[in-house]
Design a protein around this motif. Structure first.
Motif, PDB file in Angstrom:
ATOM      1  N   GLU A   1       2.032   4.446  -8.040  1.00  0.00           N
ATOM      2  CA  GLU A   1       2.991   3.581  -8.736  1.00  0.00           C
ATOM      3  C   GLU A   1       4.062   4.383  -9.453  1.00  0.00           C
ATOM      4  OE1 GLU A   1       0.616   0.907 -11.121  1.00  0.00           O
ATOM      5  OE2 GLU A   1      -0.418   0.165  -9.333  1.00  0.00           O
ATOM      6  N   ARG A   2       3.701   5.525 -10.021  1.00  0.00           N
ATOM      7  CA  ARG A   2       4.703   6.369 -10.682  1.00  0.00           C
ATOM      8  C   ARG A   2       5.686   6.953  -9.674  1.00  0.00           C
ATOM      9  NH1 ARG A   2       0.172   8.242 -13.243  1.00  0.00           N
ATOM     10  NH2 ARG A   2       0.410  10.307 -12.303  1.00  0.00           N
ATOM     11  N   VAL A   3       5.194   7.416  -8.532  1.00  0.00           N
ATOM     12  CA  VAL A   3       6.080   7.951  -7.493  1.00  0.00           C
ATOM     13  C   VAL A   3       7.006   6.848  -6.983  1.00  0.00           C
ATOM     14  CG1 VAL A   3       6.148   8.951  -5.171  1.00  0.00           C
ATOM     15  CG2 VAL A   3       4.472   9.777  -6.819  1.00  0.00           C
ATOM     16  N   PHE A   4       6.457   5.664  -6.808  1.00  0.00           N
ATOM     17  CA  PHE A   4       7.255   4.515  -6.359  1.00  0.00           C
ATOM     18  C   PHE A   4       8.334   4.171  -7.391  1.00  0.00           C
ATOM     19  CE2 PHE A   4       7.967  -0.097  -6.149  1.00  0.00           C
ATOM     20  CZ  PHE A   4       8.456  -0.200  -4.860  1.00  0.00           C
TER      21      PHE A   4
ATOM     22  N   ALA B   1       2.406  -3.384  -0.089  1.00  0.00           N
ATOM     23  CA  ALA B   1       1.837  -3.227  -1.424  1.00  0.00           C
ATOM     24  C   ALA B   1       2.568  -2.144  -2.214  1.00  0.00           C
ATOM     25  CB  ALA B   1       0.351  -2.887  -1.324  1.00  0.00           C
ATOM     26  N   ILE B   2       2.725  -2.374  -3.506  1.00  0.00           N
ATOM     27  CA  ILE B   2       3.356  -1.387  -4.391  1.00  0.00           C
ATOM     28  C   ILE B   2       2.491  -1.109  -5.612  1.00  0.00           C
ATOM     29  CG2 ILE B   2       5.708  -1.835  -3.610  1.00  0.00           C
ATOM     30  CD1 ILE B   2       6.072  -3.576  -6.137  1.00  0.00           C
TER      31      ILE B   2
ATOM     32  N   VAL C   1       7.533   8.766  -1.577  1.00  0.00           N
ATOM     33  CA  VAL C   1       6.809   7.494  -1.570  1.00  0.00           C
ATOM     34  C   VAL C   1       5.991   7.355  -0.291  1.00  0.00           C
ATOM     35  CG1 VAL C   1       7.064   4.973  -1.491  1.00  0.00           C
ATOM     36  CG2 VAL C   1       8.364   6.309  -3.154  1.00  0.00           C
ATOM     37  N   ALA C   2       6.569   7.721   0.834  1.00  0.00           N
ATOM     38  CA  ALA C   2       5.824   7.645   2.102  1.00  0.00           C
ATOM     39  C   ALA C   2       4.595   8.552   2.053  1.00  0.00           C
ATOM     40  CB  ALA C   2       6.733   8.032   3.265  1.00  0.00           C
ATOM     41  N   LYS C   3       4.759   9.751   1.524  1.00  0.00           N
ATOM     42  CA  LYS C   3       3.622  10.670   1.389  1.00  0.00           C
ATOM     43  C   LYS C   3       2.567  10.104   0.441  1.00  0.00           C
ATOM     44  CE  LYS C   3       5.895  15.131   2.186  1.00  0.00           C
ATOM     45  NZ  LYS C   3       6.270  16.397   1.524  1.00  0.00           N
ATOM     46  N   ALA C   4       3.013   9.526  -0.664  1.00  0.00           N
ATOM     47  CA  ALA C   4       2.080   8.960  -1.637  1.00  0.00           C
ATOM     48  C   ALA C   4       1.333   7.759  -1.044  1.00  0.00           C
ATOM     49  CB  ALA C   4       2.817   8.566  -2.915  1.00  0.00           C
TER      50      ALA C   4
END
Length: 130
Positions: free
Chosen positions: A44-47, A36-37, A23-26
């Protein structure tokens, strides 16, 4: 002692930590600043992989440990490894496309269900036959 289950617990935590790093990389790759998400479907998929893994941890971990305590450490660990494989498949599938998440989700849900039902059954059995 529950060495196998403890090892699988550490592996599950490592998998969750890996999803946090993803998530940090994305966030960096897609320019999504915290808090923000939303804003990029790939982000959004990685999150969602990270959040869904977090949502399943409170189901998986107690079920894993109760199964190990009431039934078997090695069997619990083996089923726990299946859960981890399912989560990894979910991660790789969902990161590519939302439609590709189902197989991994089903595998991990089945593994968690077996752990929970097995633990519950063993607990009830012991209560009845105590």
């Amino acid at each position: 002692m529950f060495h196998f289950t403890a090892l699988v617990t550490c592996l599950a935590i490592a998998l969750y930590f890996f999803t946090c790093i993803q998530v940090a990389k994305a966030r960096a790759a897609f320019g999504i600043k915290a808090p923000a998400i939303t804003g990029n479907p790939d982000f959004e998929r990685v999150f969602r992989v990270q959040m869904n893994t977090l949502e399943w941890m409170p189901i998986f971990l107690p079920s894993l440990w109760l199964f190990a305590i009431y039934i078997s450490d090695p069997i619990a660990a083996a089923i726990g490894l299946v859960w981890i494989v399912g989560r990894a498949l979910y991660l790789t599938g969902y990161s590519q496309a939302a439609e590709k998440r189902s197989r991994g989700f089903g595998i991990q849900a089945l593994a968690a269900g077996v752990l929970w039902l097995g633990a519950l059954g063993a607990i009830v059995w012991r209560l009845i036959h105590a």
